[in-house]
Design a protein around this motif. Structure first.
Motif, PDB file in Angstrom:
ATOM      1  N   LEU A  66     -18.208   0.163  44.188  1.00 46.07           N
ATOM      2  CA  LEU A  66     -18.647   0.764  42.928  1.00 46.07           C
ATOM      3  C   LEU A  66     -19.698   1.842  43.178  1.00 46.07           C
ATOM      4  N   GLY A  67     -20.597   1.574  44.111  1.00 41.31           N
ATOM      5  CA  GLY A  67     -21.608   2.583  44.450  1.00 41.31           C
ATOM      6  C   GLY A  67     -20.983   3.837  45.011  1.00 41.31           C
ATOM      7  N   CYS A  68     -19.950   3.661  45.833  1.00 40.61           N
ATOM      8  CA  CYS A  68     -19.243   4.826  46.389  1.00 40.61           C
ATOM      9  C   CYS A  68     -18.597   5.646  45.284  1.00 40.61           C
ATOM     10  N   TRP A  69     -17.953   4.958  44.335  1.00 41.86           N
ATOM     11  CA  TRP A  69     -17.305   5.669  43.218  1.00 41.86           C
ATOM     12  C   TRP A  69     -18.333   6.458  42.413  1.00 41.86           C
ATOM     13  N   GLN A  70     -19.461   5.842  42.162  1.00 43.08           N
ATOM     14  CA  GLN A  70     -20.502   6.513  41.400  1.00 43.08           C
ATOM     15  C   GLN A  70     -21.048   7.713  42.164  1.00 43.08           C
ATOM     16  N   ALA A  71     -21.219   7.573  43.466  1.00 41.65           N
ATOM     17  CA  ALA A  71     -21.780   8.663  44.269  1.00 41.65           C
ATOM     18  C   ALA A  71     -20.800   9.812  44.438  1.00 41.65           C
ATOM     19  N   LYS A  72     -19.538   9.527  44.690  1.00 40.00           N
ATOM     20  CA  LYS A  72     -18.547  10.590  44.928  1.00 40.00           C
ATOM     21  C   LYS A  72     -18.099  11.243  43.627  1.00 40.00           C
ATOM     22  N   HIS A  73     -18.065  10.482  42.527  1.00 35.08           N
ATOM     23  CA  HIS A  73     -17.728  11.002  41.191  1.00 35.08           C
ATOM     24  C   HIS A  73     -16.414  11.806  41.224  1.00 35.08           C
ATOM     25  N   PRO A  74     -15.306  11.188  41.645  1.00 34.28           N
ATOM     26  CA  PRO A  74     -14.034  11.928  41.711  1.00 34.28           C
ATOM     27  C   PRO A  74     -13.583  12.373  40.318  1.00 34.28           C
ATOM     28  N   ARG A  75     -12.984  13.553  40.252  1.00 32.89           N
ATOM     29  CA  ARG A  75     -12.463  14.090  38.996  1.00 32.89           C
ATOM     30  C   ARG A  75     -11.062  14.638  39.229  1.00 32.89           C
ATOM     31  N   CYS A  76     -10.256  14.610  38.162  1.00 33.76           N
ATOM     32  CA  CYS A  76      -8.873  15.067  38.246  1.00 33.76           C
ATOM     33  C   CYS A  76      -8.658  16.238  37.298  1.00 33.76           C
ATOM     34  N   ASP A  77      -7.693  17.087  37.634  1.00 35.39           N
ATOM     35  CA  ASP A  77      -7.355  18.201  36.748  1.00 35.39           C
ATOM     36  C   ASP A  77      -6.528  17.758  35.539  1.00 35.39           C
ATOM     37  N   ASN A  78      -6.094  16.511  35.538  1.00 34.17           N
ATOM     38  CA  ASN A  78      -5.359  15.935  34.410  1.00 34.17           C
ATOM     39  C   ASN A  78      -6.328  15.065  33.612  1.00 34.17           C
ATOM     40  N   TRP A  79      -6.596  15.444  32.373  1.00 37.43           N
ATOM     41  CA  TRP A  79      -7.557  14.730  31.535  1.00 37.43           C
ATOM     42  C   TRP A  79      -7.259  13.238  31.447  1.00 37.43           C
ATOM     43  N   TRP A  80      -5.977  12.860  31.540  1.00 37.07           N
ATOM     44  CA  TRP A  80      -5.580  11.468  31.357  1.00 37.07           C
ATOM     45  C   TRP A  80      -6.257  10.568  32.393  1.00 37.07           C
ATOM     46  N   TYR A  81      -6.334  11.010  33.618  1.00 38.76           N
ATOM     47  CA  TYR A  81      -6.995  10.210  34.650  1.00 38.76           C
ATOM     48  C   TYR A  81      -8.488  10.046  34.351  1.00 38.76           C
ATOM     49  N   ASN A  82      -9.121  11.118  33.871  1.00 38.56           N
ATOM     50  CA  ASN A  82     -10.566  11.081  33.630  1.00 38.56           C
ATOM     51  C   ASN A  82     -10.946  10.263  32.401  1.00 38.56           C
ATOM     52  N   GLN A  83     -10.123  10.337  31.354  1.00 38.06           N
ATOM     53  CA  GLN A  83     -10.515   9.736  30.080  1.00 38.06           C
ATOM     54  C   GLN A  83      -9.743   8.470  29.724  1.00 38.06           C
ATOM     55  N   ILE A  84      -8.707   8.152  30.499  1.00 38.21           N
ATOM     56  CA  ILE A  84      -7.959   6.917  30.232  1.00 38.21           C
ATOM     57  C   ILE A  84      -7.868   6.044  31.478  1.00 38.21           C
ATOM     58  N   PHE A  85      -7.211   6.534  32.518  1.00 39.12           N
ATOM     59  CA  PHE A  85      -6.974   5.676  33.683  1.00 39.12           C
ATOM     60  C   PHE A  85      -8.265   5.173  34.320  1.00 39.12           C
ATOM     61  N   ALA A  86      -9.134   6.092  34.738  1.00 36.35           N
ATOM     62  CA  ALA A  86     -10.341   5.670  35.458  1.00 36.35           C
ATOM     63  C   ALA A  86     -11.253   4.794  34.596  1.00 36.35           C
ATOM     64  N   PRO A  87     -11.539   5.151  33.338  1.00 37.33           N
ATOM     65  CA  PRO A  87     -12.391   4.278  32.524  1.00 37.33           C
ATOM     66  C   PRO A  87     -11.779   2.894  32.283  1.00 37.33           C
ATOM     67  N   GLN A  88     -10.440   2.830  32.108  1.00 36.83           N
ATOM     68  CA  GLN A  88      -9.819   1.524  31.904  1.00 36.83           C
ATOM     69  C   GLN A  88      -9.927   0.658  33.148  1.00 36.83           C
ATOM     70  N   ARG A  89      -9.590   1.219  34.316  1.00 33.79           N
ATOM     71  CA  ARG A  89      -9.690   0.425  35.547  1.00 33.79           C
ATOM     72  C   ARG A  89     -11.141   0.015  35.793  1.00 33.79           C
ATOM     73  N   LEU A  90     -12.072   0.926  35.523  1.00 33.19           N
ATOM     74  CA  LEU A  90     -13.482   0.607  35.715  1.00 33.19           C
ATOM     75  C   LEU A  90     -13.897  -0.538  34.798  1.00 33.19           C
ATOM     76  N   GLY A  91     -13.466  -0.501  33.537  1.00 30.79           N
ATOM     77  CA  GLY A  91     -13.798  -1.574  32.610  1.00 30.79           C
ATOM     78  C   GLY A  91     -13.269  -2.914  33.080  1.00 30.79           C
ATOM     79  N   GLU A  92     -12.030  -2.943  33.569  1.00 30.65           N
ATOM     80  CA  GLU A  92     -11.456  -4.190  34.068  1.00 30.65           C
ATOM     81  C   GLU A  92     -12.240  -4.711  35.271  1.00 30.65           C
ATOM     82  N   ILE A  93     -12.583  -3.801  36.180  1.00 34.22           N
ATOM     83  CA  ILE A  93     -13.342  -4.187  37.375  1.00 34.22           C
ATOM     84  C   ILE A  93     -14.697  -4.769  36.993  1.00 34.22           C
ATOM     85  N   LEU A  94     -15.382  -4.114  36.071  1.00 32.73           N
ATOM     86  CA  LEU A  94     -16.729  -4.556  35.721  1.00 32.73           C
ATOM     87  C   LEU A  94     -16.722  -5.872  34.949  1.00 32.73           C
ATOM     88  N   LEU A  95     -15.707  -6.106  34.130  1.00 33.55           N
ATOM     89  CA  LEU A  95     -15.623  -7.393  33.437  1.00 33.55           C
ATOM     90  C   LEU A  95     -15.300  -8.526  34.417  1.00 33.55           C
TER      91      LEU A  95
END
Length: 655
Positions: free
Chosen positions: A109-138
């Motif tokens: 999680l620290g690596c993800w926060q530090a690298k802050h990957p971004r995609c040119d497709n909004w769907w990955y940034n606003q749907i895929f990554a936040p959903q997977r992150l939410g599942e991981i954190l719960l």
């Protein structure tokens, strides 16, 4: 009647759920249980994944700078991290609350926060990554990692960049809105923020209603990216998330009204699952997913949905169990429940029988053509030209897209210019059709008629499809082409070649080859019989051993594929004028159907069968007498007489 009873049961059952307070821990426990189900096959890999991490919590084989719109490499980091989180945080896991996994999870999680990957497709940034992150954190929270122990700024960035379901925009509609709201629910549950959870669930369930915009239509079809059919793909997201959250939020007052909650079941049984045969979606039902990546149109991903639907709609538990058995390919799985339906909101028709499923899709001035986008389905232009599918096992066209002759889409009549580069592309994300006359009507039992008049002056034609019990009649009349070099062709079918092609009981071929056949003729191949009366066109067949790659239809996926493909088509010749065709498709194992073609002209197309069913397509006002009964069309329209003798009609709007 059964659906009405189910709605009443669902209303009573949901009403009994309502509680006074939000049980955050119980809701989180249900989500964790869902994640444990999703990851159960991968839990044994968690230790290996943790061991393969670098000191900073990365994986050496992932390009974190990648921004590809379709195959975004950093997505793998979150997928692997969810596997570790499930092994660590799911009660019952052999490594539940394991110290080494805890350390690896926090490092990742620290690596993800530090690298802050971004995609040119909004769907990955606003749907895929936040959903997977939410599942991981719960999952992490269930394992004892409090939000305060997470890398600094992670939740704040999630809130700032993850998409806002309350902000109206071109993307916050239909399944996209549900997806964005879902990860906001995850965040609110993680932080025990009741006001935020109430806002998120209100937005999450907002598309659980009929609409004339993107979302669920009143005929139970589903639209996304404009008035464009998507039973699978976006329609899958809509159903999956609604079913999941209706089940997760039981016992709370966060649920929508029961009559709206019942729409999830109505869509599932009235449209969505009927568009699946065996373990695969019908290619017409999934839009660009037909030619996006290997396995994308496989329907086994619906197994969790069936678990949720059974919980929220117990009145149909037996139906969901039967669907589950078919998806699992169990040997004693029951045959699909018959369903015959025209979806006027989507210019689509579906005919489900115990032995086969038929569907046909086109586009009109009211609907969008099948789209391409993100470099997926780049050759799929003809899919909205009356494409037909005939499936029995369900895998007749499974992952065939890279090897298809895309000038030979089943059911379509087009001047064949051969080269892929000559196939029109148009703009991405769907274009409106050009035909005003696209009409259909069904009897709600076992018969429908669906028709289209192509109003392109360079390639006119009248096309009609009649599904009558266990037979489908396909007619074309007034066909033309202005192309003096390319032959005008009508494709009957183009499935995987499986077994011999037989003509009038005599084998034609069971290996690669090509040829012509005289008509009239009855062909059989695999599960189907193709009956052709005498034709002016030349009937051609080809079995081709093809090798190709998914890059042909979706450049991001470099995956080779090979196999034998059967193509059956009628060649009307170059610069054809006033051409016509007729053929009947039926299950090979059943007796040949009794079909009479009553008319096949640019003014009228009509058929009847031995069971008393008859159907008529009037392209202009007129009248026709059949079996002593006069059918009068004051305007162009479609008319259907079912086995009950009742006349049903749909006519074009008055000018």
């Amino acid at each position: 009647m059964a659906l009405r009873f189910a709605v009443v049961c669902l209303v009573c059952w949901l009403s009994a759920w309502v509680g006074a307070a939000v049980p955050f821990d119980a809701i989180r426990g249900r989500i964790v249980e869902d994640m444990a189900h999703a990851e159960r096959a991968n839990l044994g890999e968690a230790g290996k994944l943790a061991a393969a991490m670098t000191a900073e919590g990365a994986w050496a084989d992932i390009d974190y700078a990648d921004r590809h719109r379709t195959r975004w490499a950093p997505a793998a980091h979150l997928r692997r991290l969810r596997t570790i989180a499930a092994a660590f945080g799911a009660p019952g896991s052999p490594r539940y609350r394991d110290a080494a996994l805890r350390e690896a999870l926090l490092r990742g999680l620290g690596c993800w926060q530090a690298k802050h990957p971004r995609c040119d497709n909004w769907w990955y940034n606003q749907i895929f990554a936040p959903q997977r992150l939410g599942e991981i954190l719960l999952l992490a929270q269930e394992g004892g990692i409090a939000p305060e122990a997470l890398p600094g700024g992670m939740i704040a960035r999630w809130r700032a960049e993850g998409g806002d379901p309350t902000r109206k925009s071109g993307i916050t509609t239909g399944s996209n809105l549900v997806n964005i709201a879902a990860h906001c629910c995850y965040r609110a549950i993680l932080t025990r923020d009741e006001p935020a959870l109430r806002i998120a669930t209100e937005r999450l369930f907002a598309p659980l209603a009929f609409t004339e915009a993107e979302g669920l239509q009143r005929d139970l079809s589903y639209h996304q990216h404009g008035p464009q059919l998507y039973l699978g793909n976006y329609g899958y997201d809509w159903l999956e998330l609604n079913a999941a959250w209706l089940a997760r939020l039981r016992g709370t007052d966060l649920l929508p009204p029961p009559e709206r909650a019942a729409l999830a079941s109505a869509y599932a049984l009235g449209a969505y699952f009927p568009a699946i045969r065996g373990r695969w979606y019908l290619f017409n039902a999934v839009g660009r997913q037909q030619a996006s990546e290997p396995g994308r149109a496989k329907a086994t991903k619906n197994l969790p949905i069936l678990r949720w639907l059974t919980a929220i709609d117990p009145a149909h538990a037996a139906d969901y169990a039967a669907i589950r058995a078919r998806l699992r390919a169990e040997p004693d799985a029951p045959a699909p429940v018959p369903l015959t339906r025209v979806f006027p909101r989507s210019d689509y028709a579906l005919h489900v029988r115990p032995d086969f499923t038929f569907d046909v899709r086109t586009a009109s001035v009211r609907t969008n053509r099948c789209e391409w986008g993100n470099d997926e389905n780049i050759l799929g232009h003809w899919l909205a030209e009356g494409a037909t599918g005939f499936v029995a096992a369900g895998d007749e066209y499974a992952d065939i897209a890279p090897l298809w002759d895309w000038w030979r889409v089943p059911g379509v009549t087009v001047a064949d210019r051969r080269a892929d580069a000559a196939i029109p592309r148009g703009r991405a994300w769907g274009q409106r059709g050009k035909d005003a006359f696209v009409l259909g009507v069904d009897d709600g039992a076992d018969a429908l008629v669906f028709a289209r008049r192509r109003e392109d002056a360079s390639a006119p034609g009248c096309f009609a499809w009649f599904a009558l019990g266990d037979a489908v009649v396909c007619l074309g009349a007034g066909l033309g082409s202005a192309d003096p070099e390319a032959p005008l062709c009508t494709t009957l079918d183009q499935p995987w070649a499986r077994g011999p092609l037989v003509a009038d009981g005599k084998p034609v071929a069971d290996a690669p080859g090509a040829g012509t056949l005289p008509t009239p003729v009855t062909l059989t191949h695999a599960a189907f019989r193709y009956t052709l009366p005498k034709q002016a066109a030349t009937l051609r067949w080809r079995i081709a051993r093809r090798e190709g790659n998914w890059t042909r239809v979706s450049p991001a996926f470099d995956v080779p594929v090979r196999g034998d493909v059967l193509t059956l088509w009628l060649d009307h010749g170059a610069a054809a004028q006033d051409a016509a065709y007729a053929y009947v498709v039926s299950p090979k194992r059943l007796p040949p159907p009794e079909i009479a073609i009553l008319a096949n002209t640019p003014a009228l197309q009509a058929v009847a069968d031995g069971a008393g069913r008859a159907a008529f397509v009037f392209y202009a006002p007129g009248r026709f007498t059949h079996a002593g009964r006069e059918i009068v069309a004051e305007r162009p329209g479609v008319f259907l007489i079912g086995r009950d003798g009742r006349l049903r009609a749909r006519q074009a709007d008055a000018p």
